[in-house]
Design an enzyme around this catalytic site. Sequence first.
Site, PDB file in Angstrom:
ATOM      1  CB  CYS A   2      55.543 132.602  84.258  1.00 20.10           C
ATOM      2  SG  CYS A   2      53.933 131.947  83.900  1.00 20.10           S
ATOM      3  NE  ARG A  27      60.670 130.697  86.698  1.00 21.39           N
ATOM      4  CZ  ARG A  27      60.641 130.810  88.038  1.00 21.39           C
ATOM      5  NH1 ARG A  27      61.740 130.616  88.722  1.00 21.39           N
ATOM      6  NH2 ARG A  27      59.535 131.097  88.664  1.00 21.39           N
ATOM      7  CD1 TRP A  74      52.915 126.179  84.042  1.00 21.89           C
ATOM      8  CD2 TRP A  74      54.347 125.144  82.701  1.00 21.89           C
ATOM      9  NE1 TRP A  74      52.667 124.835  84.124  1.00 21.89           N
ATOM     10  CE2 TRP A  74      53.530 124.172  83.326  1.00 21.89           C
ATOM     11  CE3 TRP A  74      55.314 124.718  81.816  1.00 21.89           C
ATOM     12  CZ2 TRP A  74      53.669 122.802  83.091  1.00 21.89           C
ATOM     13  CZ3 TRP A  74      55.462 123.363  81.582  1.00 21.89           C
ATOM     14  CH2 TRP A  74      54.637 122.429  82.218  1.00 21.89           C
ATOM     15  CG  ASN A 100      55.386 133.214  88.001  1.00 24.31           C
ATOM     16  OD1 ASN A 100      54.530 132.344  87.788  1.00 24.31           O
ATOM     17  ND2 ASN A 100      56.503 132.960  88.646  1.00 24.31           N
ATOM     18  N   GLY A 101      51.799 133.743  88.158  1.00 20.05           N
ATOM     19  CA  GLY A 101      50.883 133.460  89.277  1.00 20.05           C
ATOM     20  C   GLY A 101      49.471 133.243  88.761  1.00 20.05           C
ATOM     21  CD  GLU A 484      54.241 107.660  93.225  1.00 15.86           C
ATOM     22  OE1 GLU A 484      53.912 106.882  92.320  1.00 15.86           O
ATOM     23  OE2 GLU A 484      55.067 108.572  93.069  1.00 15.86           O
ATOM     24  CE  LYS A 488      58.280 109.087  91.887  1.00 15.60           C
ATOM     25  NZ  LYS A 488      57.043 108.665  91.373  1.00 15.60           N
ATOM     26  CD  GLU A 491      59.904 106.823  88.734  1.00 16.44           C
ATOM     27  OE1 GLU A 491      59.958 106.973  87.502  1.00 16.44           O
ATOM     28  OE2 GLU A 491      58.962 107.239  89.409  1.00 16.44           O
ATOM     29  CE  LYS A 606      58.096 114.823  84.547  1.00 13.38           C
ATOM     30  NZ  LYS A 606      57.901 114.208  85.873  1.00 13.38           N
TER      31      LYS A 606
HETATM   32  C1  AGP Z   1      56.426 108.458  87.567  1.00 17.32           C
HETATM   33  O1  AGP Z   1      57.435 108.915  88.447  1.00 17.32           O
HETATM   34  C2  AGP Z   1      56.961 108.137  86.195  1.00 17.32           C
HETATM   35  N1  AGP Z   1      57.699 109.204  85.651  1.00 17.32           N
HETATM   36  C3  AGP Z   1      55.876 107.602  85.259  1.00 17.32           C
HETATM   37  O2  AGP Z   1      55.306 106.478  85.875  1.00 17.32           O
HETATM   38  C4  AGP Z   1      54.731 108.589  84.922  1.00 17.32           C
HETATM   39  O3  AGP Z   1      53.943 108.809  86.059  1.00 17.32           O
HETATM   40  C5  AGP Z   1      53.879 107.950  83.821  1.00 17.32           C
HETATM   41  O4  AGP Z   1      54.675 107.782  82.665  1.00 17.32           O
HETATM   42  C6  AGP Z   1      52.644 108.788  83.475  1.00 17.32           C
HETATM   43  O5  AGP Z   1      53.052 110.033  82.993  1.00 17.32           O
HETATM   44  P1  AGP Z   1      51.938 111.168  82.771  1.00 17.32           P
HETATM   45  O6  AGP Z   1      51.386 111.502  84.112  1.00 17.32           O
HETATM   46  O7  AGP Z   1      52.690 112.307  82.143  1.00 17.32           O
HETATM   47  O8  AGP Z   1      50.883 110.605  81.849  1.00 17.32           O
END
Ligand code: AGP
Length: 611
Positions: A2, A27, A74, A100-101, A484, A488, A491, A606
């Site tokens: 927030c 934020r 948020w 906020n919290g 994972e 990272k 990507e 995202k």
């Molecule tokens: C991870 O770094 C990526 N941005 C992507 O794999 C992401 O984890 C995936 O699209 C799932 O997203 P979500 O957790 O919002 O469902």
Amino acid sequence: MCGIIAYVGQKEATPILIDGLKRLEYRGYDSAGIAVMDKKKLVCQKKKGRIQALEDKISVDYPEGKSGIAHTRWATHGEPSDLNAHPHFDCQKKLMIVHNGIIENYQELKEKLLKKGHKFKTETDTEVLAHLIEDCQNGKLSLLESVRCALKQVEGTYGVAIMNESNPGEIVAAKNGSPLVIGVGDKEHFIASDVSALLPYTRRVVYPRDGEIIKITQDDFIVRSISDRTEKQRKLEKVEWDSEMVKKKGFDHFMLKEIFEQPQVIKNAIAGRVIPEEGLAHLGGLNYSDKELQKTKRVLFLACGTAYYAAMVGKYLIEELAGISVDVEFASEYRYKRMIIEKDTLVFVISQSGETADTLAVMQEIKRKGHKVLGVSNVVGSTIARETDGGVFIHAGPEIGVASTKAFMAQITVLVLLAVKLGRHKDMTLKQGQEIIKALLEIPNKIEAILEQSAKIKAVVKKYKDVKGFLYLGRKFGYPIALEGALKLKEISYVHAEAYACGEMKHGPLALIEPDFPSLFLAPKDSVYEKTISNIQEVKARKGKIIAVGNNGDKSLAKMVNDLIEIPKTIEPLEPLLTVVPLQLFAYHMAVLRQCDVDKPRNLAKSVTVE
Ligand code: AGP
């Protein structure tokens, strides 16, 4: 998180407050609100959605006055709505608060206030605080003293700003675990969540500490201790940042800021959910009775991307700690498969955004077949959060960087709590539960120690900047983290990396080993350490270069590999919370060195809201 902005001075407050909210938009939020002392009356306007929606609303009935508070929310308790937006009020609507919290003991406080006749309009923890202050004030105490009396009863984190009609020209604020800064102007003072909201007006700031309460007026400010009222002398500082940098709090990228937020994120994910002395975890939103949970025979996780790898960690955790069989499926695959879901199966979808198309679709398909689906998500009010039959919010705050880091950390933290919750209904002993929770509470400090190695990790990355790819290798709890970490790297730096379970190397990937195709091993001293060491030897025998993530002081490992990144020791089930951090930093520094767009990598979004 927030955003808070408060103003008292000689100018009209509303334009300053709205401008401040816009500077705090980064934020992340889902609703916004403002309260201004208009003559002798506190006038409040609040609205779900973007700040523009609030502006449209106040343009009809513009609050005029020289002091006010404002907030971007948020959501953590109560979904996004006009009603749940801040400010929240007391019974008389003469006291208003922005927060906020997370107030961990808000239910218990609310029960007491209800018994005293207080009437509530929302399910938020913040509204409880407004009524608690009203209850303390009781027409006698000053605003500062009534806020102090209330906060001494509160457990949890807060950054708050409060106004009431009986104390015009005063704003009281307080801080514990959430950011707050005082802005010092000429015949005006400010309170804000961070300096980005203050920069157009002043660069002179004071940073209160946790457990301190502040009163600002047009001419002055004071800082006192909440516990004993003693006045605190806090020095005036000058802000050197520009507003763009400030949004990232001095970090070059949101991703790096979010990596460094992880210690606090873990604390937020745990807050109010563990009873250490009982070795118990409490997850209120599951909407399953303890009796139903005791009957659990299987868990099914469905997710995509990083959330899928978190689910894989969840598999190892729940099988190891609760003795319950777990299946993990890609949402994008499972939605087209014949679904075999027996009774006594707990089904979870895991999603940071709560909007991923494949995850949403598989949840709807499973519900269509009559099964309950629970969610592990980060965005209150997201489609998955709203449509699941219950679940757990990870409280990671908005994650701006496309590459998920702190949300992954919070997902794993919640899955540890789930494993303890399920385990203690099975044959996990009190002692085992206590040990896991004690070790979990120590993790934030251990991550801080790893974050201090960021420059060292950057130096290691420099040595491998031009390689054509990596093998990432881990065993047991390390295998999902290898996956994972490789994701990272791919990507955000576009460098290829393949992840395998260590034991799989000799079944083919070993053929890839060449001097410019290095291997990165996760090799903490755990139950499979010796096996991992023999895999390292296999690579070494073929002249492959080796980077290892190992425990502090592991001299024999250091001798075996080209580069060792050291992490503190923890119990084996919690290793993923530590081993992932060097891999996040490794990927980050590689991307920066290769001049990639770290926060917005090519081709990616995202939230993948399309199939
Ligand atoms: C991870 O770094 C990526 N941005 C992507 O794999 C992401 O984890 C995936 O699209 C799932 O997203 P979500 O957790 O919002 O469902």
